[in-house]
Design a protein around this motif. Structure first.
Motif, PDB file in Angstrom:
ATOM      1  N   ASN A  63       3.042 -13.835  -3.350  1.00  0.00           N
ATOM      2  CA  ASN A  63       2.678 -12.351  -3.815  1.00  0.00           C
ATOM      3  C   ASN A  63       1.220 -12.043  -3.525  1.00  0.00           C
ATOM      4  OD1 ASN A  63       5.366 -11.889  -4.586  1.00  0.00           O
ATOM      5  ND2 ASN A  63       4.973 -12.576  -6.639  1.00  0.00           N
ATOM      6  N   THR A 113       3.740 -10.233   4.151  1.00  0.00           N
ATOM      7  CA  THR A 113       4.737 -10.046   3.332  1.00  0.00           C
ATOM      8  C   THR A 113       5.958  -9.050   3.740  1.00  0.00           C
ATOM      9  OG1 THR A 113       3.451  -8.192   2.600  1.00  0.00           O
ATOM     10  CG2 THR A 113       3.071 -10.168   1.496  1.00  0.00           C
ATOM     11  N   GLU A 116      10.061 -10.861   1.927  1.00  0.00           N
ATOM     12  CA  GLU A 116       9.370 -11.189   0.911  1.00  0.00           C
ATOM     13  C   GLU A 116      10.519 -12.086  -0.001  1.00  0.00           C
ATOM     14  OE1 GLU A 116       8.055  -8.088  -1.706  1.00  0.00           O
ATOM     15  OE2 GLU A 116       6.123  -8.031  -0.772  1.00  0.00           O
TER      16      GLU A 116
END
Length: 511
Positions: A63, A113, A116
């Protein structure tokens, strides 16, 4: 010394899946495949700590919020990386991820990303519950062993706990349990197996300092009486570690020697080992050794020509060549070349690991033609083909492997230098336009690319743009020997001066 132990976990293929998922060099289709494999691995092995380490909304490494975090996992801190010992930083090559061990540290924070790993709180709680139940069963077995059995059974129960933490991806607890197990173990073979397991944990989380320390520790244990199988396993571990710290000249002999005796399938696949050995040998070996140990190596030719499971089995079993790629004029190698000895049959060597048949079927389906073309075109002097193959190798291998990614720019630059030096050493004067044509590039691009190598004295030549030539300058041997003597003598005098200062200081202390 018994069969090797603790080989199953951690599964390094999962770390490669994490890298593929986070790497900007991976296409969307490959990312989706990596995500599926990672999710399946997390669920199958109940990897609650690893799941939180990767996907937690606040500290997850995949993240944006967790990329710059110093937290290694919800239960992990930097305290257990053994920093109390003398730092081996001076023994490591310059790599940007040394001081920031992380499963995606080689990306330098440049994670992608596009695809994900989603966070599912219910799944995490379920995994944690399963972990607690399994730990309770392990603790119960250990308590029973303490009350009713001997020390061997107690050690077995403790080993299961250490392996359990390695399986679920809890780095700190796994290291702590393996260290406790190592202290209580008196059997040399078991000690080596424990240290190798610690090395794999370090490789999984890309903790180069941890790997370096334990490679040295394993080497000391092996030299004190390790058996043949563990010696050969350690050779592959050492070679892979040296590859990750850009010591290709040291890694190449170890990796190439491991080709005919490879049993460390817990470390990487056989085809991956051939790839690593080929890349390390190509950039570091002298031309004669490059020919015999890489270009003509039967293990390399077999795997690079393998297109089916039967061909892969032939490669693992010691065939000199296999597959359609080997039939094309034996990769264009001169048929009069001295034949090389074939590989040792791994069917008889795979003690403690999967059989050669299972290894062959498990080998990834990879197109090795760029690598085969690169080594052959470099040796034969087909420089335009070499540049094209090198670009394909960077895209298909260097950019997609977690051990090679960090050094891809350096590797491509060094291979270009090797090709330039190989061409220039045959001539005293070379036309700049002629050399650019040989490499399939423009004159301006070649001039710009050669300049840093010439300025740093890595290419003994000068460029005359007015006359459009490159002149090579070769210092005679006497001058070179004289300069070497002066340089080495200066270093010796410096060391003697430092030694004299230490001796005088100790003498004053005694008085």
């Amino acid at each position: 010394m018994g069969e090797p132990q603790y080989l199953t976990f951690p599964k390094l293929s999962l770390a490669q899946n994490v890298f593929s998922l986070a790497s900007p060099s991976t296409d969307v289709q490959a990312k989706q495949a990596a995500l599926t494999a990672l999710q399946d691995g997390i669920k199958e092995n109940k990897m609650a700590p690893l799941y939180a380490y990767l996907a937690h909304p606040q500290s997850g490494k995949l993240n944006a919020a967790g990329e710059g975090s110093a937290v290694l996992s919800p239960t992990i801190s930097r305290a257990n990386t053994n920093t109390a010992a003398p730092s081996p930083l001076h023994m490591l090559r310059r790599t940007s991820s040394i001081n920031a061990p992380s499963i995606v540290g080689v990306l330098g924070g440049k994670t992608d990303t596009t695809v994900e790993l989603p966070w599912d709180e219910a799944l995490y709680e379920s995994l944690c519950s399963d972990n607690e139940k399994e730990l309770a069963e392990i603790q119960k077995a250990e308590d029973e062993a303490v009350e009713q059995a001997g020390e061997t059974e107690v050690q077995t129960a403790r080993g299961k706990r250490a392996e359990f933490y390695a399986k679920i991806g809890d780095k700190d607890k796994a290291l702590d349990e393996f260290e406790k197990l190592l202290e209580k173990t008196s059997i040399l073979g078991a000690k080596i197996d424990i240290v190798l397991a610690i090395i794999r944990i370090g490789l999984f989380f890309d903790d180069k300092l941890l790997v370096k320390k334990n490679v040295d520790r394993a080497q000391q244990l092996v030299e004190s009486g390790g058996d043949w199988d563990r010696r050969n396993r350690l050779k592959a571990y050492q070679g892979l570690h040296l590859l990750t710290i850009r010591a290709h000249n040291l890694a190449a002999p170890l990796l190439l020697d491991s080709l005919s005796t490879f049993t460390s399938t817990e470390l990487c696949s056989y085809s991956n080992l051939v790839t690593y050995a080929t890349l390390a040998g190509s950039v570091s070996l002298p031309r004669r050794d490059f020919k015999s140990k890489v270009v003509d190596a039967p293990e390399v030719r077999a795997v690079f020509g393998s297109g089916t499971d039967s061909d892969r089995l032939a490669a693992l079993g010691g065939a000199a060549s296999a597959g359609p790629g080997a039939d094309e004029d034996a990769m264009n190698v001169d048929s009069t070349a001295t034949p090389q000895p074939t590989a040792v049959n791994l069917t008889t060597l795979a003690s403690g690991s999967a059989s050669a048949e299972a290894q062959a079927k498990a080998e990834p389906k990879v197109d090795f033609r760029p690598l085969a073309n690169m080594i052959q075109s470099l040796y034969s002097g087909n420089y335009s083909g070499f540049f094209s193959a090198l670009a394909a190798v960077e895209q298909n291998f260097l950019s997609k492997d977690r051990y090679l990614y960090e050094h891809k720019s350096w590797y491509v630059r060094e291979m270009r230098l090797r090709a330039y030096a190989q061409l220039l050493q045959s001539y005293k004067v070379v036309g700049l336009e002629s050399m650019a044509t040989s490499f399939g590039v423009s004159v301006d691009w070649l001039d710009k690319d050669l300049a840093p190598f010439i300025a740093s004295d890595r290419l003994p030549c000068t460029i005359d743009r007015v006359r459009g030539i490159i002149e090579t300058s070769r210092p005679d041997d006497k001058n070179k020997q004289y300069n070497d003597v002066v340089k080495q003598g200066d270093q010796l005098i410096t060391k003697l001066q430092k030694y004299g200062q230490v001796v005088r200081l100790r003498g004053s202390e005694r008085s």
